[in-house]
Design a protein around this motif. Sequence first.
Motif, PDB file in Angstrom:
ATOM      1  N   ARG A  25       0.745  -1.171  -0.004  1.00  0.00           N
ATOM      2  CA  ARG A  25       0.020   0.063   0.054  1.00  0.00           C
ATOM      3  C   ARG A  25       0.911   1.227  -0.101  1.00  0.00           C
ATOM      4  NH1 ARG A  25      -2.229   2.627   4.385  1.00  0.00           N
ATOM      5  NH2 ARG A  25      -1.776   0.488   5.934  1.00  0.00           N
ATOM      6  N   CYS A  26       1.843   1.112   0.734  1.00  0.00           N
ATOM      7  CA  CYS A  26       2.764   2.471   0.762  1.00  0.00           C
ATOM      8  C   CYS A  26       3.713   2.619  -0.541  1.00  0.00           C
ATOM      9  CB  CYS A  26       4.019   2.102   2.015  1.00  0.00           C
ATOM     10  SG  CYS A  26       3.118   2.257   3.462  1.00  0.00           S
ATOM     11  N   ALA A  27       4.020   1.425  -1.175  1.00  0.00           N
ATOM     12  CA  ALA A  27       4.661   1.386  -2.513  1.00  0.00           C
ATOM     13  C   ALA A  27       3.564   2.063  -3.592  1.00  0.00           C
ATOM     14  CB  ALA A  27       5.085   0.115  -2.850  1.00  0.00           C
ATOM     15  N   LEU A  28       2.226   1.657  -3.613  1.00  0.00           N
ATOM     16  CA  LEU A  28       1.492   2.145  -4.421  1.00  0.00           C
ATOM     17  C   LEU A  28       1.070   3.648  -4.289  1.00  0.00           C
ATOM     18  CD1 LEU A  28      -1.163  -0.568  -4.429  1.00  0.00           C
ATOM     19  CD2 LEU A  28       0.287   0.012  -6.468  1.00  0.00           C
ATOM     20  N   LYS A  29       1.049   4.078  -2.810  1.00  0.00           N
ATOM     21  CA  LYS A  29       0.863   5.631  -2.724  1.00  0.00           C
ATOM     22  C   LYS A  29       1.988   6.222  -3.411  1.00  0.00           C
ATOM     23  CE  LYS A  29      -2.088   5.758   1.399  1.00  0.00           C
ATOM     24  NZ  LYS A  29      -2.421   6.405   2.678  1.00  0.00           N
ATOM     25  N   ILE A  30       3.279   5.936  -3.101  1.00  0.00           N
ATOM     26  CA  ILE A  30       4.088   6.549  -3.507  1.00  0.00           C
ATOM     27  C   ILE A  30       4.285   6.660  -5.145  1.00  0.00           C
ATOM     28  CG2 ILE A  30       6.813   6.521  -4.136  1.00  0.00           C
ATOM     29  CD1 ILE A  30       7.146   5.208  -1.293  1.00  0.00           C
ATOM     30  N   PHE A  31       3.994   5.507  -5.765  1.00  0.00           N
ATOM     31  CA  PHE A  31       3.825   5.586  -7.243  1.00  0.00           C
ATOM     32  C   PHE A  31       2.689   6.583  -7.804  1.00  0.00           C
ATOM     33  CE2 PHE A  31       1.175   3.833 -10.971  1.00  0.00           C
ATOM     34  CZ  PHE A  31       2.091   3.992 -12.032  1.00  0.00           C
ATOM     35  N   PHE A  32       1.341   6.461  -6.971  1.00  0.00           N
ATOM     36  CA  PHE A  32       0.320   7.511  -7.395  1.00  0.00           C
ATOM     37  C   PHE A  32       0.789   8.939  -7.273  1.00  0.00           C
ATOM     38  CE2 PHE A  32      -2.561   3.863  -6.349  1.00  0.00           C
ATOM     39  CZ  PHE A  32      -2.695   3.326  -7.629  1.00  0.00           C
ATOM     40  N   MET A  33       1.725   9.157  -6.373  1.00  0.00           N
ATOM     41  CA  MET A  33       2.291  10.522  -6.292  1.00  0.00           C
ATOM     42  C   MET A  33       2.954  11.004  -7.425  1.00  0.00           C
ATOM     43  SD  MET A  33       2.629  11.275  -2.134  1.00  0.00           S
ATOM     44  CE  MET A  33       3.555   9.599  -1.588  1.00  0.00           C
ATOM     45  N   LEU A  34       3.416  10.199  -8.243  1.00  0.00           N
ATOM     46  CA  LEU A  34       4.491  10.485  -9.074  1.00  0.00           C
ATOM     47  C   LEU A  34       3.767  10.803 -10.302  1.00  0.00           C
ATOM     48  CD1 LEU A  34       7.032   7.434  -9.073  1.00  0.00           C
ATOM     49  CD2 LEU A  34       7.634   9.757  -8.135  1.00  0.00           C
ATOM     50  N   PRO A  35       4.350  12.021 -11.032  1.00  0.00           N
ATOM     51  CA  PRO A  35       3.859  12.436 -12.067  1.00  0.00           C
ATOM     52  C   PRO A  35       3.373  11.512 -13.368  1.00  0.00           C
ATOM     53  CG  PRO A  35       5.435  13.923 -11.577  1.00  0.00           C
ATOM     54  CD  PRO A  35       5.632  12.741 -10.748  1.00  0.00           C
ATOM     55  N   VAL A  36       4.173  10.410 -13.166  1.00  0.00           N
ATOM     56  CA  VAL A  36       4.014   9.478 -14.457  1.00  0.00           C
ATOM     57  C   VAL A  36       2.609   8.772 -14.169  1.00  0.00           C
ATOM     58  CG1 VAL A  36       5.390   7.614 -13.081  1.00  0.00           C
ATOM     59  CG2 VAL A  36       5.154   7.617 -15.703  1.00  0.00           C
ATOM     60  N   SER A  37       2.482   8.587 -13.185  1.00  0.00           N
ATOM     61  CA  SER A  37       1.008   7.785 -12.931  1.00  0.00           C
ATOM     62  C   SER A  37      -0.282   8.427 -13.462  1.00  0.00           C
ATOM     63  CB  SER A  37       0.771   7.559 -11.262  1.00  0.00           C
ATOM     64  OG  SER A  37       0.407   9.037 -10.731  1.00  0.00           O
ATOM     65  N   ARG A  38      -0.189   9.877 -13.648  1.00  0.00           N
ATOM     66  CA  ARG A  38      -1.218  10.435 -14.228  1.00  0.00           C
ATOM     67  C   ARG A  38      -1.415  10.328 -15.866  1.00  0.00           C
ATOM     68  NH1 ARG A  38       0.651  14.426 -10.590  1.00  0.00           N
ATOM     69  NH2 ARG A  38       1.820  15.666 -12.085  1.00  0.00           N
ATOM     70  N   LEU A  39      -0.214   9.419 -16.198  1.00  0.00           N
ATOM     71  CA  LEU A  39      -0.372   9.331 -17.823  1.00  0.00           C
ATOM     72  C   LEU A  39      -0.908   7.894 -18.181  1.00  0.00           C
ATOM     73  CD1 LEU A  39       2.981  10.960 -18.589  1.00  0.00           C
ATOM     74  CD2 LEU A  39       0.689  11.932 -18.937  1.00  0.00           C
ATOM     75  N   ILE A  40      -1.343   7.181 -17.143  1.00  0.00           N
ATOM     76  CA  ILE A  40      -1.813   5.834 -17.609  1.00  0.00           C
ATOM     77  C   ILE A  40      -3.284   5.780 -17.793  1.00  0.00           C
ATOM     78  CG2 ILE A  40      -2.167   3.519 -16.293  1.00  0.00           C
ATOM     79  CD1 ILE A  40       0.438   3.992 -14.771  1.00  0.00           C
ATOM     80  N   ASP A  41      -3.475   5.251 -18.935  1.00  0.00           N
ATOM     81  CA  ASP A  41      -4.877   5.311 -19.363  1.00  0.00           C
ATOM     82  C   ASP A  41      -5.586   3.930 -19.100  1.00  0.00           C
ATOM     83  OD1 ASP A  41      -6.814   6.168 -20.824  1.00  0.00           O
ATOM     84  OD2 ASP A  41      -6.234   5.864 -22.853  1.00  0.00           O
ATOM     85  N   GLY A  42      -7.055   4.254 -18.903  1.00  0.00           N
ATOM     86  CA  GLY A  42      -7.996   3.140 -18.581  1.00  0.00           C
ATOM     87  C   GLY A  42      -9.160   3.616 -19.064  1.00  0.00           C
ATOM     88  N   THR A  43     -10.098   2.403 -19.185  1.00  0.00           N
ATOM     89  CA  THR A  43     -11.341   3.027 -19.568  1.00  0.00           C
ATOM     90  C   THR A  43     -12.297   2.046 -18.486  1.00  0.00           C
ATOM     91  OG1 THR A  43     -11.669   1.195 -21.224  1.00  0.00           O
ATOM     92  CG2 THR A  43     -10.731   3.292 -22.032  1.00  0.00           C
ATOM     93  N   ALA A  44     -13.455   2.612 -18.202  1.00  0.00           N
ATOM     94  CA  ALA A  44     -14.507   1.951 -17.507  1.00  0.00           C
ATOM     95  C   ALA A  44     -15.143   0.829 -18.184  1.00  0.00           C
ATOM     96  CB  ALA A  44     -15.668   2.907 -16.922  1.00  0.00           C
ATOM     97  N   VAL A  45     -15.332   0.972 -19.582  1.00  0.00           N
ATOM     98  CA  VAL A  45     -15.878  -0.259 -20.308  1.00  0.00           C
ATOM     99  C   VAL A  45     -14.994  -1.508 -20.238  1.00  0.00           C
ATOM    100  CG1 VAL A  45     -16.563  -0.882 -22.786  1.00  0.00           C
ATOM    101  CG2 VAL A  45     -17.002   1.324 -21.921  1.00  0.00           C
TER     102      VAL A  45
END
Length: 308
Positions: free
Chosen positions: A254-274
């Motif tokens: 969970r801590c590792a994921l939080k660190i990743f989500f705080m990085l700018p690169v995480s905002r460039l990951i695409d995903g679709t609800a469909v």
Amino acid sequence: MNILVYGAGVQGSYLAHVLVKGGHDVTVLARGKRAEELEKEGLVIRHYLQRKTTVDRVRIIRRLESGDAYDLIFVMMKYSDFGAVLPILEENVSRHIVLVGNNMNTYAMQDHLSKHGTSPKQVAFGFQTTAGTRTDGRVICIRVGHGEMVIGGLDGPVPFRSLLEQAFMTTKYKLSYHDQIDAWLKNHMVLVVPMNMVILFHSFQMKQVVRDNRRMRQLVAAMGEGFRVLESLGYPLTPAKQASWITGYPNLIRCALKIFFMLPVSRLIDGTAVELTALNEDFTEWRARSNVPTPNWNALETDCLTQS
């Protein structure tokens, strides 16, 4: 070699770039605005970590005709789109097909193509380990090294491995063959679905994701539940260390994921609800067949998918 990349999103665009640089005759199937962008501007990729932009010219088609023959076809689609592509592939004369991407239904897809194809089909399944997004007519690609595909066949080794080796021998792209690709894809799905449920719930606002401690705990716990579901149904956990870390050290993950989500690169990951909904719906059947309780997965499903 004459190669078709069926799909021009992040994954298909980068694979086409690699194959063009490898000296092959590459055709990309794209439609609508994306096809127009490619015809006008070329295949524009911003390599995020490498801090460079490349432009390649590729042949664009909008439809795969039955008589269009290719040495290899790489289908780079969202899981929710595979169903619409299979009838088109079955009518085409090309024999060697790689379905690349998240996949919960490999055996049924292979069976469909083998039974209904107008020509004998040999099918492999893979996952390209790149990420990114598409914006303003170009792809922003996140990759480590020169790119990699985990690939395998369902009934033993990939029957057209020599063709694959020929396609990539002049590139630095890595093919990692896996003898249990169906299990590998299902294990990967266990990771991406809970993560993307939380991300989509917060509309890709990563600061909100990081602050949502309750759902971050549920996310990691849901991954562990998913692994236990697969294991109870006889699927190997692969990579084994990945599953053992997530189930054995949830707070650290969970801590590792939080660190990743705080990085700018995480905002460039695409995903679709469909696609997410399609994957989750299929996994619902697997959960129903298992006697493993999944309270955290169920909670995320209720909160994030029904309200997204």
